[in-house]
Design a protein around this motif. Structure first.
Motif, PDB file in Angstrom:
ATOM      1  N   ILE A   1       0.963  -1.003  -0.118  1.00 45.59           N
ATOM      2  CA  ILE A   1       0.121  -0.080   0.072  1.00 45.59           C
ATOM      3  C   ILE A   1       0.913   1.244   0.137  1.00 45.59           C
ATOM      4  CG2 ILE A   1      -1.677   1.314   1.267  1.00 45.59           C
ATOM      5  CD1 ILE A   1      -2.670  -1.530   2.453  1.00 45.59           C
ATOM      6  N   VAL A   2       0.451   2.329  -0.894  1.00 47.90           N
ATOM      7  CA  VAL A   2       1.532   3.429  -1.039  1.00 47.90           C
ATOM      8  C   VAL A   2       0.667   4.438  -0.858  1.00 47.90           C
ATOM      9  CG1 VAL A   2       2.888   4.571  -2.473  1.00 47.90           C
ATOM     10  CG2 VAL A   2       2.916   2.406  -2.594  1.00 47.90           C
ATOM     11  N   GLY A   3       1.025   5.668  -0.187  1.00 50.27           N
ATOM     12  CA  GLY A   3       0.187   6.711   0.109  1.00 50.27           C
ATOM     13  C   GLY A   3       1.150   8.058   0.042  1.00 50.27           C
ATOM     14  N   THR A   4       0.383   9.168  -0.181  1.00 48.24           N
ATOM     15  CA  THR A   4       1.045  10.379  -0.414  1.00 48.24           C
ATOM     16  C   THR A   4       0.501  11.304   0.738  1.00 48.24           C
ATOM     17  OG1 THR A   4      -0.088  11.042  -2.142  1.00 48.24           O
ATOM     18  CG2 THR A   4       2.039  10.134  -2.585  1.00 48.24           C
ATOM     19  N   GLY A   5       1.329  12.384   1.074  1.00 49.66           N
ATOM     20  CA  GLY A   5       0.492  13.502   1.927  1.00 49.66           C
ATOM     21  C   GLY A   5       1.179  14.821   1.657  1.00 49.66           C
ATOM     22  N   PRO A   6       0.832  16.003   2.050  1.00 51.70           N
ATOM     23  CA  PRO A   6       1.286  17.120   2.222  1.00 51.70           C
ATOM     24  C   PRO A   6       2.714  17.201   2.225  1.00 51.70           C
ATOM     25  CG  PRO A   6      -0.527  17.036   3.469  1.00 51.70           C
ATOM     26  CD  PRO A   6      -0.118  15.734   3.283  1.00 51.70           C
ATOM     27  N   GLU A   7       3.505  18.200   1.353  1.00 48.37           N
ATOM     28  CA  GLU A   7       5.211  18.546   1.800  1.00 48.37           C
ATOM     29  C   GLU A   7       5.667  17.434   1.511  1.00 48.37           C
ATOM     30  OE1 GLU A   7       5.431  20.258   5.593  1.00 48.37           O
ATOM     31  OE2 GLU A   7       4.094  22.064   4.966  1.00 48.37           O
ATOM     32  N   GLY A   8       5.398  16.462   0.332  1.00 52.18           N
ATOM     33  CA  GLY A   8       6.317  15.451   0.058  1.00 52.18           C
ATOM     34  C   GLY A   8       5.924  14.169   1.026  1.00 52.18           C
ATOM     35  N   LEU A   9       5.167  14.079   1.777  1.00 53.10           N
ATOM     36  CA  LEU A   9       4.891  12.833   2.713  1.00 53.10           C
ATOM     37  C   LEU A   9       4.798  11.721   1.931  1.00 53.10           C
ATOM     38  CD1 LEU A   9       4.608  12.545   5.869  1.00 53.10           C
ATOM     39  CD2 LEU A   9       1.990  12.498   5.257  1.00 53.10           C
ATOM     40  N   ALA A  10       5.473  10.634   2.091  1.00 51.85           N
ATOM     41  CA  ALA A  10       5.351   9.240   1.395  1.00 51.85           C
ATOM     42  C   ALA A  10       5.302   8.214   2.436  1.00 51.85           C
ATOM     43  CB  ALA A  10       6.549   9.217   0.499  1.00 51.85           C
ATOM     44  N   LEU A  11       4.232   7.165   2.179  1.00 51.77           N
ATOM     45  CA  LEU A  11       4.107   6.233   2.940  1.00 51.77           C
ATOM     46  C   LEU A  11       4.161   4.963   1.983  1.00 51.77           C
ATOM     47  CD1 LEU A  11       3.093   5.041   5.805  1.00 51.77           C
ATOM     48  CD2 LEU A  11       0.921   5.298   4.735  1.00 51.77           C
ATOM     49  N   THR A  12       4.955   3.846   2.605  1.00 54.81           N
ATOM     50  CA  THR A  12       4.916   2.496   2.060  1.00 54.81           C
ATOM     51  C   THR A  12       4.680   1.599   3.041  1.00 54.81           C
ATOM     52  OG1 THR A  12       6.538   3.205   0.588  1.00 54.81           O
ATOM     53  CG2 THR A  12       6.186   0.955   0.715  1.00 54.81           C
ATOM     54  N   VAL A  13       3.604   0.636   2.960  1.00 56.89           N
ATOM     55  CA  VAL A  13       3.109  -0.439   3.669  1.00 56.89           C
ATOM     56  C   VAL A  13       3.402  -1.643   3.025  1.00 56.89           C
ATOM     57  CG1 VAL A  13       1.563  -1.297   5.328  1.00 56.89           C
ATOM     58  CG2 VAL A  13       1.664   1.224   4.914  1.00 56.89           C
ATOM     59  N   ASN A  14       4.198  -2.693   3.859  1.00 54.98           N
ATOM     60  CA  ASN A  14       4.136  -4.251   3.208  1.00 54.98           C
ATOM     61  C   ASN A  14       3.521  -4.908   4.188  1.00 54.98           C
ATOM     62  OD1 ASN A  14       5.663  -3.723   0.547  1.00 54.98           O
ATOM     63  ND2 ASN A  14       7.293  -2.842   2.051  1.00 54.98           N
ATOM     64  N   VAL A  15       2.522  -5.741   3.943  1.00 55.65           N
ATOM     65  CA  VAL A  15       1.585  -6.724   4.646  1.00 55.65           C
ATOM     66  C   VAL A  15       2.013  -8.121   4.031  1.00 55.65           C
ATOM     67  CG1 VAL A  15      -0.472  -7.105   5.472  1.00 55.65           C
ATOM     68  CG2 VAL A  15       0.219  -5.057   4.814  1.00 55.65           C
ATOM     69  N   ASP A  16       2.421  -8.823   5.026  1.00 54.60           N
ATOM     70  CA  ASP A  16       2.531 -10.364   4.816  1.00 54.60           C
ATOM     71  C   ASP A  16       1.163 -10.922   5.208  1.00 54.60           C
ATOM     72  OD1 ASP A  16       2.955 -13.092   4.532  1.00 54.60           O
ATOM     73  OD2 ASP A  16       5.098 -12.794   4.891  1.00 54.60           O
ATOM     74  N   VAL A  17       0.293 -11.183   4.232  1.00 55.71           N
ATOM     75  CA  VAL A  17      -1.203 -11.782   4.616  1.00 55.71           C
ATOM     76  C   VAL A  17      -0.858 -13.309   5.210  1.00 55.71           C
ATOM     77  CG1 VAL A  17      -3.251 -12.247   3.933  1.00 55.71           C
ATOM     78  CG2 VAL A  17      -1.994 -10.401   2.770  1.00 55.71           C
ATOM     79  N   ARG A  18       0.064 -13.967   4.820  1.00 55.01           N
ATOM     80  CA  ARG A  18       0.070 -15.415   5.449  1.00 55.01           C
ATOM     81  C   ARG A  18       0.497 -15.171   6.783  1.00 55.01           C
ATOM     82  NH1 ARG A  18       3.386 -17.324   1.939  1.00 55.01           N
ATOM     83  NH2 ARG A  18       1.892 -18.115   0.402  1.00 55.01           N
ATOM     84  N   ARG A  19       1.690 -14.528   7.035  1.00 57.07           N
ATOM     85  CA  ARG A  19       2.405 -14.443   8.395  1.00 57.07           C
ATOM     86  C   ARG A  19       1.632 -13.507   9.364  1.00 57.07           C
ATOM     87  NH1 ARG A  19       8.344 -13.516   7.060  1.00 57.07           N
ATOM     88  NH2 ARG A  19       8.462 -13.662   9.243  1.00 57.07           N
ATOM     89  N   ASN A  20       0.808 -12.648   8.909  1.00 54.61           N
ATOM     90  CA  ASN A  20       0.207 -11.738   9.600  1.00 54.61           C
ATOM     91  C   ASN A  20       1.110 -10.363  10.057  1.00 54.61           C
ATOM     92  OD1 ASN A  20      -2.481 -10.476  10.181  1.00 54.61           O
ATOM     93  ND2 ASN A  20      -1.999 -10.981  12.379  1.00 54.61           N
ATOM     94  N   ILE A  21       2.110 -10.161   9.235  1.00 54.17           N
ATOM     95  CA  ILE A  21       3.150  -9.356   9.773  1.00 54.17           C
ATOM     96  C   ILE A  21       3.187  -8.210   8.621  1.00 54.17           C
ATOM     97  CG2 ILE A  21       5.938  -8.751   9.734  1.00 54.17           C
ATOM     98  CD1 ILE A  21       5.986 -11.843  10.583  1.00 54.17           C
ATOM     99  N   ALA A  22       3.336  -7.034   9.335  1.00 56.33           N
ATOM    100  CA  ALA A  22       3.248  -5.945   8.419  1.00 56.33           C
ATOM    101  C   ALA A  22       4.498  -4.669   8.615  1.00 56.33           C
ATOM    102  CB  ALA A  22       1.951  -4.963   8.715  1.00 56.33           C
ATOM    103  N   THR A  23       5.101  -3.971   7.731  1.00 57.47           N
ATOM    104  CA  THR A  23       5.846  -2.985   8.028  1.00 57.47           C
ATOM    105  C   THR A  23       5.675  -1.803   7.167  1.00 57.47           C
ATOM    106  OG1 THR A  23       7.407  -3.923   6.127  1.00 57.47           O
ATOM    107  CG2 THR A  23       7.830  -4.730   8.306  1.00 57.47           C
ATOM    108  N   ALA A  24       5.892  -0.730   7.854  1.00 59.40           N
ATOM    109  CA  ALA A  24       5.727   0.541   7.249  1.00 59.40           C
ATOM    110  C   ALA A  24       6.926   1.486   7.462  1.00 59.40           C
ATOM    111  CB  ALA A  24       4.340   1.064   7.980  1.00 59.40           C
TER     112      ALA A  24
END
Length: 358
Positions: A318-341
């Motif tokens: 999942i990728v997102g953006t926001g004001p003033e160059g804000l950038a978000l990247t989220v990776n979700v391992d659905v099988r292991r129920n682990i996420a990093t952002a």
């Protein structure tokens, strides 16, 4: 028509010999008068008064002659018992209990005297019908329609009799406004704006008609509740649940009213114990909120990309953006129920790791 064969003048003597007693205006008059008596309808027919007439020429009296006067009693109209009927139904008036004390046949004449106008099927019938009117719920109660019945025996009319028909209007169901809630939330439906135009008490019946099945608590109360389903990261961004409400006044049910509850899929990532960061992703509105509790700051933005089945097919990005160059990247391992952002701002990079994807 009394006469003397010799042409002598006559005197008259009238006397009542049977029947309910009356007073003759002048018993010595050739043509006395009296008021016909009003006789209890319970007295069996016929009601007759018999009078004897004797005339005299001054020397000898005639043989008595009798005349019988039959009294015609007023018929009795009976418009039947008052009724309470539901709007839109066929109503039958009943004048069959009307009667004539003398056993004469009757004719009928019905007339509406008050209330919303209706059309009688046959105003000259003993049992005419009409359709109960549908009256706007804004009209104050009670709503009544009154009819008058007069019967006739061919000589005299009855006293009018009235019957009152009370119209029971259909209650109005109001299932409340549509709602939008996050998944897992406790939702309360609101039918308290339902009402009965006649002021009658109402009962409630809620049913779910669409969407993932939930358990309603208090489905026969004005305000039932349920837990919105928890949506997984792989499910739709939102789901719609539809509920129908029918209320009843004990005689007739309302038209169903429906309410939609849109359940939004929120991904909640909480790493507050380790990094002090928390993230909420709203897949329905494509919005995110990143809370850096240790910095006392909150960053918001828009989800611009959702990629499923990444890598070995069990990954989601999942990728997102926001004001003033804000950038978000989220990776979700659905099988292991682990996420990093990773959230990158112009001045810092914030990270989040969780093994509990909600």
């Amino acid at each position: 028509a009394s006469r003397d064969p010799d042409g002598d003048p006559l005197t008259f003597r009238w006397r009542q010999v049977s029947g309910p007693p009356v007073a003759l205006s002048d018993p010595t008059s050739p043509r006395p008068r009296f008021t016909a008596p009003i006789v209890d309808p319970a007295v069996p027919p016929p009601v007759r008064l018999t009078f004897e007439l004797i005339v005299s020429d001054g020397r000898v009296e005639s043989d008595p002659d009798l005349v019988v006067v039959t009294v015609n009693r007023r018929p009795i109209a009976n418009a039947g018992p008052d009724q309470k009927v539901d709007e839109g139904t066929t109503v039958t008036l009943d004048g069959t209990a009307s009667r004539d004390p003398d056993g004469d046949p009757l004719t009928f004449r019905w007339r509406q005297v008050s209330g919303p106008p209706v059309a009688l099927s046959d105003a000259a019938a003993p049992r005419p019908q009409f359709t109960a009117p549908v009256v706007a719920p804004t009209v104050p109660p009670p709503v009544t329609v009154t009819f008058e019945l007069i019967v006739h025996d061919g000589r005299v009319n009855s006293t009018p009799d009235l019957v009152v028909i009370t119209i029971n209007r259909r209650p109005i169901a109001n299932a409340g406004p549509d709602q939008t809630v996050p998944d897992g939330a406790l939702v309360t439906l609101d039918g308290t704006r339902s009402f009965d135009p006649d002021g009658d008490g109402i009962t409630f019946r809620w049913t779910q008609t669409a969407g993932p099945t939930v358990t309603l608590t208090g489905a026969t109360t004005p305000r039932p509740s349920f837990a919105a389903p928890n949506l997984t990261v792989t499910e739709a961004a939102s789901v719609r649940l539809t509920f129908s409400l029918v209320v009843s006044d004990g005689r007739i049910s309302s038209v169903p009213d429906t309410v939609d509850v849109v359940v939004q899929n929120l991904i909640r990532l909480d790493d507050s114990r380790r990094s002090g960061n928390r993230l909420i992703l709203n897949l329905a509105t494509s919005a995110f909120e990143f809370r850096a509790d240790r910095l006392g700051r909150t960053f918001t933005g828009t989800i611009t990309e959702i990629a499923r089945n990444v890598g070995d097919g069990a990954q989601m990005r999942i990728v997102g953006t926001g004001p003033e160059g804000l950038a978000l990247t989220v990776n979700v391992d659905v099988r292991r129920n682990i996420a990093t952002a990773v959230l990158m701002t112009a001045r810092e990079t914030l990270t989040l790791f969780t093994g509990d994807v909600q």
